[in-house]
Design a protein around this motif. Structure first.
Motif, PDB file in Angstrom:
ATOM      1  N   VAL A  62       0.844  -1.196   0.000  1.00 16.16           N
ATOM      2  CA  VAL A  62       0.000   0.000   0.000  1.00 16.16           C
ATOM      3  C   VAL A  62       0.882   1.249   0.000  1.00 16.16           C
ATOM      4  CG1 VAL A  62      -1.665   1.358   1.344  1.00 16.16           C
ATOM      5  CG2 VAL A  62      -2.005  -1.113   1.045  1.00 16.16           C
ATOM      6  N   ALA A  63       1.888   1.276   0.847  1.00  9.42           N
ATOM      7  CA  ALA A  63       2.768   2.442   0.936  1.00  9.42           C
ATOM      8  C   ALA A  63       3.528   2.681  -0.369  1.00  9.42           C
ATOM      9  CB  ALA A  63       3.751   2.272   2.090  1.00  9.42           C
ATOM     10  N   HIS A 101       2.507   1.912  -3.387  1.00 10.30           N
ATOM     11  CA  HIS A 101       1.588   2.125  -4.506  1.00 10.30           C
ATOM     12  C   HIS A 101       1.495   3.600  -4.843  1.00 10.30           C
ATOM     13  CE1 HIS A 101      -1.823   0.968  -7.064  1.00 10.30           C
ATOM     14  NE2 HIS A 101      -1.330  -0.247  -6.924  1.00 10.30           N
ATOM     15  N   ASP A 153       0.473   7.199  -5.209  1.00  6.44           N
ATOM     16  CA  ASP A 153      -0.298   8.069  -4.306  1.00  6.44           C
ATOM     17  C   ASP A 153      -0.491   7.466  -2.919  1.00  6.44           C
ATOM     18  OD1 ASP A 153      -0.582  10.010  -6.315  1.00  6.44           O
ATOM     19  OD2 ASP A 153      -2.376   9.004  -7.091  1.00  6.44           O
ATOM     20  N   GLY A 154       0.244   6.394  -2.573  1.00  2.00           N
ATOM     21  CA  GLY A 154       0.123   5.789  -1.250  1.00  2.00           C
ATOM     22  C   GLY A 154      -1.233   5.181  -0.991  1.00  2.00           C
ATOM     23  N   GLU A 155      -1.932   4.816  -2.066  1.00  2.00           N
ATOM     24  CA  GLU A 155      -3.273   4.251  -1.941  1.00  2.00           C
ATOM     25  C   GLU A 155      -3.381   3.099  -2.938  1.00  2.00           C
ATOM     26  OE1 GLU A 155      -7.486   6.320  -1.572  1.00  2.00           O
ATOM     27  OE2 GLU A 155      -6.680   6.488  -3.594  1.00  2.00           O
ATOM     28  N   LEU A 197      -4.491   1.312   8.662  1.00  5.77           N
ATOM     29  CA  LEU A 197      -4.926   1.633   7.304  1.00  5.77           C
ATOM     30  C   LEU A 197      -6.305   2.289   7.349  1.00  5.77           C
ATOM     31  CD1 LEU A 197      -4.133  -1.592   5.185  1.00  5.77           C
ATOM     32  CD2 LEU A 197      -2.854   0.554   5.225  1.00  5.77           C
ATOM     33  N   TYR A 201     -10.417   0.969  -1.458  1.00 10.12           N
ATOM     34  CA  TYR A 201      -9.058   1.498  -1.585  1.00 10.12           C
ATOM     35  C   TYR A 201      -8.494   1.707  -0.181  1.00 10.12           C
ATOM     36  CZ  TYR A 201      -9.894   2.189  -6.530  1.00 10.12           C
ATOM     37  OH  TYR A 201     -10.159   1.968  -7.859  1.00 10.12           O
ATOM     38  N   TYR A 202      -7.225   1.404  -0.029  1.00  6.20           N
ATOM     39  CA  TYR A 202      -6.578   1.448   1.281  1.00  6.20           C
ATOM     40  C   TYR A 202      -5.382   2.386   1.251  1.00  6.20           C
ATOM     41  CZ  TYR A 202      -9.515  -2.525   2.286  1.00  6.20           C
ATOM     42  OH  TYR A 202     -10.610  -3.325   2.475  1.00  6.20           O
ATOM     43  N   ALA A 203      -5.181   3.074   2.360  1.00  7.31           N
ATOM     44  CA  ALA A 203      -4.032   3.969   2.530  1.00  7.31           C
ATOM     45  C   ALA A 203      -3.568   3.868   3.979  1.00  7.31           C
ATOM     46  CB  ALA A 203      -4.408   5.412   2.195  1.00  7.31           C
TER      47      ALA A 203
END
Length: 115
Positions: free
Chosen positions: A51-52, A54, A56-58, A88, A98-100
Motif C-alpha cells: 500500500v505504501a 503504490h 499516491d500511497g493508496e 490503514l 481502496y486502502y491507505a
C-alpha cells in the motif's frame, strides 16, 4: 512523565503512552498490543509495504491479490485487521475498496518503543 501518542485512526485521538514512560493502563496495553499483533503477521507487513509503495500511497484491493498470491477474501481479511488496528484507512468507490496508511500511525507505533 508519560506522554500521549497518536496511534489510532484520528490524529486527534490519543491512545498509548510509551512503554518506558510509566506504567501503562490495561486499556492502553490492549490497544497497543492489537496494533503490534496486526503487524506481527508477514502477510500484513507485506500489505502495508504494498500500500505504501503504490501510486499516491493508496491501493485498490484488486491490485493486492496477485502480488501476494492470495485469494481476494484472504487479502480482504488481512486488510480488515489492519484497518481495525488503526493502521490503514478504507475508502469504498463503487464495488472496490481502496486502502491507505493512516498518516503518522506507523511512526507513532515505533515511538512507543523508544527508550
Amino acid at each position: 512523565m508519560a506522554t500521549s501518542l497518536t496511534v489510532l485512526e484520528s490524529p486527534a485521538t490519543t491512545c498509548c503512552s510509551p512503554i518506558t514512560g510509566g506504567a501503562m493502563s490495561s486499556e492502553d496495553a490492549t490497544a497497543l498490543a492489537a496494533k503490534f499483533k496486526a503487524i506481527g503477521d508477514p502477510t500484513r507487513l507485506r500489505l502495508l509495504s504494498l500500500v505504501a509503495a503504490h501510486a499516491d500511497g493508496e491501493a485498490c484491493v484488486c491490485d493486492l491479490n496477485e502480488p501476494l498470491d492470495l485469494s481476494q477474501p484472504t487479502v480482504s481479511h488481512h486488510l480488515k485487521i489492519l484497518v481495525d488496528a488503526g493502521l490503514l484507512t478504507r475508502t469504498k468507490r463503487g464495488t472496490w475498496s481502496y486502502y491507505a496508511i493512516v498518516p503518522g500511525a506507523l511512526p507513532a507505533l515505533a515511538d512507543t518503543l523508544q527508550v
